[in-house]
Design a protein around this motif. Structure first.
Motif, short mmCIF file in Angstrom:
data_model
loop_
_atom_site.label_atom_id
_atom_site.label_comp_id
_atom_site.label_asym_id
_atom_site.label_seq_id
_atom_site.Cartn_x
_atom_site.Cartn_y
_atom_site.Cartn_z
N ARG A 76 10.51 12.24 4.39
CA ARG A 76 8.79 12.43 4.46
C ARG A 76 8.61 13.85 4.98
O ARG A 76 7.53 14.77 4.55
N THR B 23 1.00 -1.11 0.14
CA THR B 23 -0.04 -0.08 -0.10
C THR B 23 0.74 1.23 0.05
O THR B 23 2.18 1.21 0.34
N TRP B 24 0.27 2.18 -0.36
CA TRP B 24 0.81 3.75 -0.27
C TRP B 24 1.61 3.85 1.20
O TRP B 24 2.48 4.46 1.34
N GLU B 25 0.84 3.73 2.14
CA GLU B 25 0.98 3.86 3.43
C GLU B 25 2.27 3.14 3.99
O GLU B 25 3.01 3.77 4.66
N SER B 26 2.04 1.85 3.34
CA SER B 26 3.51 1.07 3.77
C SER B 26 4.65 1.50 2.97
O SER B 26 5.89 1.51 3.67
N TYR B 27 4.66 1.99 1.86
CA TYR B 27 5.59 2.63 1.19
C TYR B 27 6.24 3.83 1.90
O TYR B 27 7.28 4.03 2.20
N TRP B 28 5.11 4.70 2.11
CA TRP B 28 5.54 5.97 2.80
C TRP B 28 6.06 5.70 4.15
O TRP B 28 7.05 6.36 4.55
N ALA B 29 5.63 4.86 4.92
CA ALA B 29 6.15 4.56 6.38
C ALA B 29 7.59 3.94 6.09
O ALA B 29 8.42 4.16 7.07
N SER B 30 8.07 3.52 4.86
CA SER B 30 9.42 2.92 4.72
C SER B 30 10.38 3.98 4.43
O SER B 30 11.46 3.72 4.56
N ARG C 244 6.59 16.68 2.86
CA ARG C 244 5.62 17.43 3.28
C ARG C 244 5.68 19.08 3.33
O ARG C 244 4.69 19.86 2.97
#
Length: 183
Positions: free
Chosen positions: A68, A55-62, A72
């Motif tokens: 990040r 998911t996008w969330e798992s990629y972003w968290a990586s 932002r």
């Protein structure tokens, strides 16, 4: 046609990123051998790519917290100017209509000053224009624009092949450099 008849006009023909099984690779080697021209091959370095699984969330968290935060901050700068939007063009008429914007953005900044932009040489521009037409016919070309407040500020002239998006040429309007459009 013999390759030898053209030998006085060039020294090297370099075909890059051809798969081992490419019919072009075999044909060109056969033609060169028939004219007793030297040939050689070498493995180039593989282009880096980002595997997008999950998911996008798992990629972003990586991603690192610093990266990040930087993204932002850049997005905040953009939204202060206008609403950011991603425009993806894949059909031939839309791509043809947008090529002038793509060339303008690709040339912005150092590329035009150094003479390396697509528009700095009419032959190079013709090559990329013809490539756009032919790749669009096959569904391989994507022009991606980042727009802010309806104004295109960044471009990616990209190929889509075998489930991968390959960035061939990119550029952005130097007026928006503080927003780091390609982050």
């Amino acid at each position: 046609n013999s390759l030898a008849c053209e030998i006085d006009r060039w020294d090297v023909l370099q075909l890059t990123q051809l798969p081992t099984t490419s019919p072009t690779k075999k044909t060109m080697a056969d033609l060169a051998s028939a004219d007793q021209l030297p040939i050689g091959t070498w493995k180039s370095s593989d282009s880096p790519y980002l595997e997008l699984a999950g998911t996008w969330e798992s990629y972003w968290a990586s991603l690192s917290a610093k990266f990040r935060s930087n993204v932002r901050n850049r997005l905040t700068r953009l939204t202060q100017i206008g609403e950011p939007a991603l425009e993806i063009l894949s059909d031939k008429p839309a791509i043809q209509a947008a090529c002038d914007d793509a060339w303008r953005l690709e040339a912005s900044g150092w590329k035009d000053k150094e003479g390396t932009s697509i528009g700095s040489d009419p032959k190079v521009q013709k090559f990329y224009t013809l490539l756009a037409e032919r790749a669009a016919d096959r569904g391989w070309l994507k022009l991606l624009f980042l727009a802010v407040g309806g104004k295109r500020i960044a471009v990616s002239y990209s190929a889509v092949y075998d489930g991968r998006l390959l960035l061939l040429k990119t550029g952005h309007d130097r007026e928006f450099h503080a927003c780091s459009p390609f982050k």
